[in-house]
Design a protein around this motif. Structure first.
Motif, PDB file in Angstrom:
ATOM      1  N   TRP A  70       0.852  -1.186   0.000  1.00  0.00           N
ATOM      2  CA  TRP A  70       0.000   0.000   0.000  1.00  0.00           C
ATOM      3  C   TRP A  70       0.886   1.233   0.000  1.00  0.00           C
ATOM      4  CZ3 TRP A  70      -5.537   0.417   1.369  1.00  0.00           C
ATOM      5  CH2 TRP A  70      -6.198  -0.810   1.270  1.00  0.00           C
ATOM      6  N   LEU A  71       0.311   2.365  -0.342  1.00  0.00           N
ATOM      7  CA  LEU A  71       1.026   3.637  -0.345  1.00  0.00           C
ATOM      8  C   LEU A  71       0.373   4.571   0.663  1.00  0.00           C
ATOM      9  CD1 LEU A  71       1.418   4.081  -4.195  1.00  0.00           C
ATOM     10  CD2 LEU A  71       3.104   3.188  -2.577  1.00  0.00           C
ATOM     11  N   LEU A  72       1.184   5.109   1.568  1.00  0.00           N
ATOM     12  CA  LEU A  72       0.746   6.094   2.546  1.00  0.00           C
ATOM     13  C   LEU A  72       1.372   7.427   2.148  1.00  0.00           C
ATOM     14  CD1 LEU A  72      -0.634   6.764   5.309  1.00  0.00           C
ATOM     15  CD2 LEU A  72       1.603   6.324   6.350  1.00  0.00           C
ATOM     16  N   THR A  73       0.538   8.409   1.897  1.00  0.00           N
ATOM     17  CA  THR A  73       1.019   9.739   1.534  1.00  0.00           C
ATOM     18  C   THR A  73       0.753  10.672   2.707  1.00  0.00           C
ATOM     19  OG1 THR A  73       0.543   9.319  -0.788  1.00  0.00           O
ATOM     20  CG2 THR A  73       0.874  11.613  -0.144  1.00  0.00           C
ATOM     21  N   GLY A  91      -2.724  -2.824  13.956  1.00  0.00           N
ATOM     22  CA  GLY A  91      -4.132  -2.875  13.547  1.00  0.00           C
ATOM     23  C   GLY A  91      -4.732  -4.235  13.797  1.00  0.00           C
ATOM     24  N   GLY A  92      -5.842  -4.480  13.137  1.00  0.00           N
ATOM     25  CA  GLY A  92      -6.535  -5.749  13.283  1.00  0.00           C
ATOM     26  C   GLY A  92      -8.006  -5.598  12.991  1.00  0.00           C
ATOM     27  N   MET A  93      -8.785  -6.557  13.508  1.00  0.00           N
ATOM     28  CA  MET A  93     -10.231  -6.559  13.321  1.00  0.00           C
ATOM     29  C   MET A  93     -10.901  -6.228  14.654  1.00  0.00           C
ATOM     30  SD  MET A  93     -11.015  -9.754  10.778  1.00  0.00           S
ATOM     31  CE  MET A  93     -12.529  -9.063  10.097  1.00  0.00           C
ATOM     32  N   HIS A 131      -3.600   1.195  11.986  1.00  0.00           N
ATOM     33  CA  HIS A 131      -3.209   2.334  12.818  1.00  0.00           C
ATOM     34  C   HIS A 131      -1.783   2.739  12.437  1.00  0.00           C
ATOM     35  CE1 HIS A 131      -6.469   1.599  15.856  1.00  0.00           C
ATOM     36  NE2 HIS A 131      -6.393   0.405  15.298  1.00  0.00           N
ATOM     37  N   PHE A 132      -1.613   4.009  12.183  1.00  0.00           N
ATOM     38  CA  PHE A 132      -0.288   4.529  11.850  1.00  0.00           C
ATOM     39  C   PHE A 132       0.125   5.532  12.916  1.00  0.00           C
ATOM     40  CE2 PHE A 132      -2.141   3.149   7.904  1.00  0.00           C
ATOM     41  CZ  PHE A 132      -1.091   2.509   7.256  1.00  0.00           C
ATOM     42  N   ALA A 138       7.331  17.834  12.246  1.00  0.00           N
ATOM     43  CA  ALA A 138       6.162  18.576  12.751  1.00  0.00           C
ATOM     44  C   ALA A 138       5.664  18.050  14.090  1.00  0.00           C
ATOM     45  CB  ALA A 138       5.030  18.513  11.730  1.00  0.00           C
ATOM     46  N   GLY A 139       6.076  16.836  14.461  1.00  0.00           N
ATOM     47  CA  GLY A 139       5.646  16.235  15.720  1.00  0.00           C
ATOM     48  C   GLY A 139       5.170  14.812  15.523  1.00  0.00           C
ATOM     49  N   SER A 140       4.522  14.288  16.536  1.00  0.00           N
ATOM     50  CA  SER A 140       4.015  12.913  16.500  1.00  0.00           C
ATOM     51  C   SER A 140       2.490  12.919  16.499  1.00  0.00           C
ATOM     52  CB  SER A 140       4.518  12.122  17.704  1.00  0.00           C
ATOM     53  OG  SER A 140       5.920  12.005  17.658  1.00  0.00           O
ATOM     54  N   ASP A 141       1.908  12.042  15.705  1.00  0.00           N
ATOM     55  CA  ASP A 141       0.459  11.969  15.583  1.00  0.00           C
ATOM     56  C   ASP A 141       0.080  10.579  15.100  1.00  0.00           C
ATOM     57  OD1 ASP A 141      -2.158  12.869  15.655  1.00  0.00           O
ATOM     58  OD2 ASP A 141      -1.818  14.568  14.323  1.00  0.00           O
ATOM     59  N   THR A 142      -1.208  10.306  15.118  1.00  0.00           N
ATOM     60  CA  THR A 142      -1.703   9.000  14.670  1.00  0.00           C
ATOM     61  C   THR A 142      -2.866   9.203  13.699  1.00  0.00           C
ATOM     62  OG1 THR A 142      -3.255   8.828  16.519  1.00  0.00           O
ATOM     63  CG2 THR A 142      -1.068   7.841  16.827  1.00  0.00           C
ATOM     64  N   VAL A 143      -3.055   8.192  12.877  1.00  0.00           N
ATOM     65  CA  VAL A 143      -4.204   8.161  11.976  1.00  0.00           C
ATOM     66  C   VAL A 143      -4.622   6.702  11.824  1.00  0.00           C
ATOM     67  CG1 VAL A 143      -2.829   8.022   9.825  1.00  0.00           C
ATOM     68  CG2 VAL A 143      -5.133   8.998   9.772  1.00  0.00           C
TER      69      VAL A 143
END
Length: 149
Positions: A70-73, A91-93, A131-132, A138-143
């Protein structure tokens, strides 16, 4: 005495009719406040608003049971590419309470804020989450991205 019974039966009948009407309205109406399903958008702002992330399969389609790339932009809120990010993936279900069957990794930086994520595998149909955790200048974050097969 007979008229009391008539009023009592009429009252019970009206109560039953009202209960039936309410049941039909409840069953036929959409469930207010209930989500219709997970958000499966492929582009979103990170949890703390530091990044705009997009996520898509490199081959163009999601395939069940196969190892995929996959590609994460990653872009800043201003639209600048995020370079040199450290990315941890899990991640997971959520409905099955189990993790991913593989350990996806960010393997390459392709330029313009785009990272190759290898080792993604969805072994069964259903709702998956990726989960990324992103650390950059710029700092740390999640998506979190949802994938439904």
């Amino acid at each position: 005495m007979a008229s009391i019974w008539r009023y009592l039966l009429a009252g019970l009948g009206l109560t039953a009719l009202l209960a039936g009407i309410l049941a039909v309205v409840y069953l036929m109406a959409p469930q207010w406040g209930q989500p219709t399903g997970p958000d499966v958008s492929r582009s979103k702002v990170s949890e703390n608003g530091l990044f705009v992330a997009s996520f898509q399969p490199e081959a163009g389609a999601v395939r069940q049971g196969e190892l995929e790339t996959w590609l994460l932009t990653l872009k800043t809120k201003a639209g600048a590419p995020v370079e040199g990010a450290a990315i941890a993936i899990s991640g997971g279900m959520p409905q099955h309470d189990h993790g991913l069957p593989t350990s996806p990794q960010a393997t390459d930086y392709l330029g313009d804020g785009q990272y190759r994520i290898e080792g993604v595998k969805f072994t069964m149909s259903g709702w998956w989450q990726l989960h990324f955790a992103i650390s950059a200048t710029a700092g740390s974050d999640t998506v979190v991205f949802n994938v439904v097969l």
